[in-house]
Design an enzyme around this catalytic site. Structure first.
Site, PDB file in Angstrom:
ATOM      1  N   LYS A 213      60.888   9.037  44.368  1.00 35.02           N
ATOM      2  CA  LYS A 213      60.559   8.566  45.241  1.00 35.02           C
ATOM      3  C   LYS A 213      60.134  10.236  45.622  1.00 35.02           C
ATOM      4  O   LYS A 213      61.652  11.143  45.916  1.00 35.02           O
ATOM      5  CB  LYS A 213      60.982   8.212  46.100  1.00 35.02           C
ATOM      6  CG  LYS A 213      60.544   8.147  47.887  1.00 35.02           C
ATOM      7  CD  LYS A 213      60.148   7.195  49.024  1.00 35.02           C
ATOM      8  CE  LYS A 213      60.367   7.597  50.329  1.00 35.02           C
ATOM      9  NZ  LYS A 213      59.881   6.648  50.663  1.00 35.02           N
ATOM     10  N   GLU A 252      66.100   8.541  36.950  1.00 35.66           N
ATOM     11  CA  GLU A 252      66.403   7.879  38.182  1.00 35.66           C
ATOM     12  C   GLU A 252      66.031   6.292  37.774  1.00 35.66           C
ATOM     13  O   GLU A 252      66.430   5.348  38.143  1.00 35.66           O
ATOM     14  CB  GLU A 252      65.730   8.196  39.122  1.00 35.66           C
ATOM     15  CG  GLU A 252      66.093   8.630  40.199  1.00 35.66           C
ATOM     16  CD  GLU A 252      67.343   8.830  40.847  1.00 35.66           C
ATOM     17  OE1 GLU A 252      67.446   7.565  40.850  1.00 35.66           O
ATOM     18  OE2 GLU A 252      67.906   9.475  41.254  1.00 35.66           O
ATOM     19  N   LYS A 267      55.987   7.580  43.816  1.00 29.46           N
ATOM     20  CA  LYS A 267      55.578   8.059  45.410  1.00 29.46           C
ATOM     21  C   LYS A 267      55.137   8.906  45.875  1.00 29.46           C
ATOM     22  O   LYS A 267      56.696   9.575  45.476  1.00 29.46           O
ATOM     23  CB  LYS A 267      56.518   7.165  45.939  1.00 29.46           C
ATOM     24  CG  LYS A 267      56.053   6.835  47.797  1.00 29.46           C
ATOM     25  CD  LYS A 267      56.788   5.717  48.518  1.00 29.46           C
ATOM     26  CE  LYS A 267      56.393   6.314  49.865  1.00 29.46           C
ATOM     27  NZ  LYS A 267      57.791   5.795  50.725  1.00 29.46           N
ATOM     28  N   SER A 293      50.452   7.834  52.863  1.00 30.65           N
ATOM     29  CA  SER A 293      49.575   7.824  53.813  1.00 30.65           C
ATOM     30  C   SER A 293      48.681   8.962  54.002  1.00 30.65           C
ATOM     31  O   SER A 293      47.352   8.860  54.435  1.00 30.65           O
ATOM     32  CB  SER A 293      50.051   8.041  55.230  1.00 30.65           C
ATOM     33  OG  SER A 293      51.590   8.823  55.040  1.00 30.65           O
TER      34      SER A 293
HETATM   35  C1  PBG Z   1      61.297   5.934  54.193  1.00 24.05           C
HETATM   36  C2  PBG Z   1      59.580   5.763  53.691  1.00 24.05           C
HETATM   37  C3  PBG Z   1      58.684   7.021  53.807  1.00 24.05           C
HETATM   38  C4  PBG Z   1      56.942   5.824  53.502  1.00 24.05           C
HETATM   39  C5  PBG Z   1      57.430   4.600  53.678  1.00 24.05           C
HETATM   40  N1  PBG Z   1      58.818   4.550  53.576  1.00 24.05           N
HETATM   41  C6  PBG Z   1      58.423   8.293  53.247  1.00 24.05           C
HETATM   42  C7  PBG Z   1      58.887   8.290  54.643  1.00 24.05           C
HETATM   43  O1  PBG Z   1      58.808   8.561  55.679  1.00 24.05           O
HETATM   44  O2  PBG Z   1      60.248   9.898  54.397  1.00 24.05           O
HETATM   45  C8  PBG Z   1      55.686   6.762  53.175  1.00 24.05           C
HETATM   46  C9  PBG Z   1      54.794   5.978  53.010  1.00 24.05           C
HETATM   47  C10 PBG Z   1      53.493   6.699  53.457  1.00 24.05           C
HETATM   48  O3  PBG Z   1      53.426   7.916  53.726  1.00 24.05           O
HETATM   49  O4  PBG Z   1      52.532   6.007  53.887  1.00 24.05           O
HETATM   50  N2  PBG Z   1      61.877   5.180  54.306  1.00 24.05           N
END
Ligand code: PBG
Length: 347
Positions: A213, A252, A267, A293
């Site tokens: 991530k 990782e 991600k 997102s």
């Molecule tokens: C944090 C988390 C994030 C997303 C899901 N869980 C990132 C963040 O806020 O740093 C991102 C999902 C998305 O952007 O669709 N654990």
């Protein structure tokens, strides 16, 4: 008229001489032949749908930065899970927007068996037992500072966070979660979660590791959705990966597999297709991408402005994940694309 007409070189070769008669366009000449040689396909079986849940009843709250995505109260989340199952979507992933009064320094509300995530799991399991449920064991929606870890003097306390994440995983499994997907990137979390699940009789609950991530700008709309945008100070660079690094991403993933991860996730998605391919080639494990997102919202925004064809861009981006080596994709487009795939013989 163009004043300059380039000279045809003396003795210029014909195209057949240049290509040796290997004309690669031959198989692209018709829809039927393109279908015959198509290497990758997108299917509804590839989709995981992330949804946002909130407390209350009959709530369907739009998220401004994610057109077409809503925060759903549990009654409506159950309805959407039913719709997803009917469309053939194999699994959903739930994320909460927790009221501010329940967020604290350590994210302790994640340990409440009655929090909105655990109630969502039970309600969906009860109504739609055939759909897989994936829960995130990260603390960020539950902390008053929006970080994924417990802070002491502004520093993330790794080991204390891991204890809490592992405890949360067991509680989520008790509620009925099928897959625990910790998104926090703390060292040792996969092994700790595996041990905790096994010690509590949850040998069959799988772990999808957010193994690679990256610290990314593409999470912006999600932070609005779960309400961490206004809380978060600083960045997440001490725990998420530097987006300049690819060998470190492999380390990782290797570490998470050694600790017991069943599946790997990359991600964000589209900017990291190289990482997906490297993980798939190196480990040959079930590999997933999270089309996050910001990726979703960019396509929606450009479509809304008439700058691109949103449906085509959606399908193209999802197929790119398959080509890169993904077994599946977490995407906010899931119901839209599932409905589209249902209506078409060969998307
Ligand atoms: C944090 C988390 C994030 C997303 C899901 N869980 C990132 C963040 O806020 O740093 C991102 C999902 C998305 O952007 O669709 N654990």
């Amino acid at each position: 008229m163009n004043k300059f007409t380039p000279a045809k070189p003396a003795g210029a070769r014909s195209v057949d001489e240049i290509t040796g008669s290997r004309r690669l366009r031959r198989m692209r000449k018709a829809d039927w032949s393109r279908r015959l040689v198509q290497e990758n396909r997108l299917s509804v079986d590839d989709l995981i749908w992330p949804i946002f849940v909130v407390d209350g009843k009959n709530i369907r709250e739009p998220i401004a930065a994610m057109p077409g995505v809503f925060r759903l109260s549990l009654d409506l989340a159950v309805k959407e899970a039913e719709r997803a199952a009917k469309l053939g979507i194999p699994a959903i992933a739930t994320f909460p927007n927790v009221e501010l009064g329940l967020r604290d320094q350590t994210g302790s509300h994640i340990l409440d068996p009655e929090n909105v995530i655990n109630r969502a799991t039970r309600a969906i399991k009860h109504a739609v037992p055939e759909i897989g449920i994936i829960t995130d064991a990260a603390l960020d929606p539950f902390t008053s500072h929006g970080h994924d870890g417990i802070l002491r003097d502004g520093i993330i306390v790794n080991d204390r966070t891991v204890e809490q994440v592992a405890a949360a995983a067991v509680i989520q499994a008790s509620a009925g979660a099928d897959i625990i997907a910790p998104s926090d990137m703390m060292d040792g979390r996969i092994g700790a979660i595996r041990d905790a699940l096994d010690a509590n009789g949850f040998q069959d609950v799988a772990i999808m590791s957010y193994a690679t991530k990256f610290a990314s700008a593409f999470y912006g709309p999600y932070r609005e959705a779960v309400g961490t945008a206004g809380l978060l100070k600083g960045d997440k660079k001490t725990y998420y990966l530097d987006h300049a690094n690819s060998d470190e991403a492999l380390r990782e993933a290797e570490q998470d597999l050694a600790e017991g991860a069943d599946m790997l996730m990359v991600k964000p998605g589209l900017p990291y297709l190289d990482i997906i391919r490297r993980l798939k080639d190196e480990f040959r494990m079930p590999t997933f991408a999270y089309q996050v997102s910001g990726e979703y919202s960019m396509i929606k925004a450009a479509d809304a402005n008439g700058w691109i064809d949103g449906d085509k861009a959606m399908l193209e981006s999802l197929l790119a994940f398959k080509r890169a080596g993904c077994d599946g994709i977490l995407t906010y487009f899931a119901p839209e694309v599932a409905a589209m795939l249902k209506g078409k013989a060969h998307p």
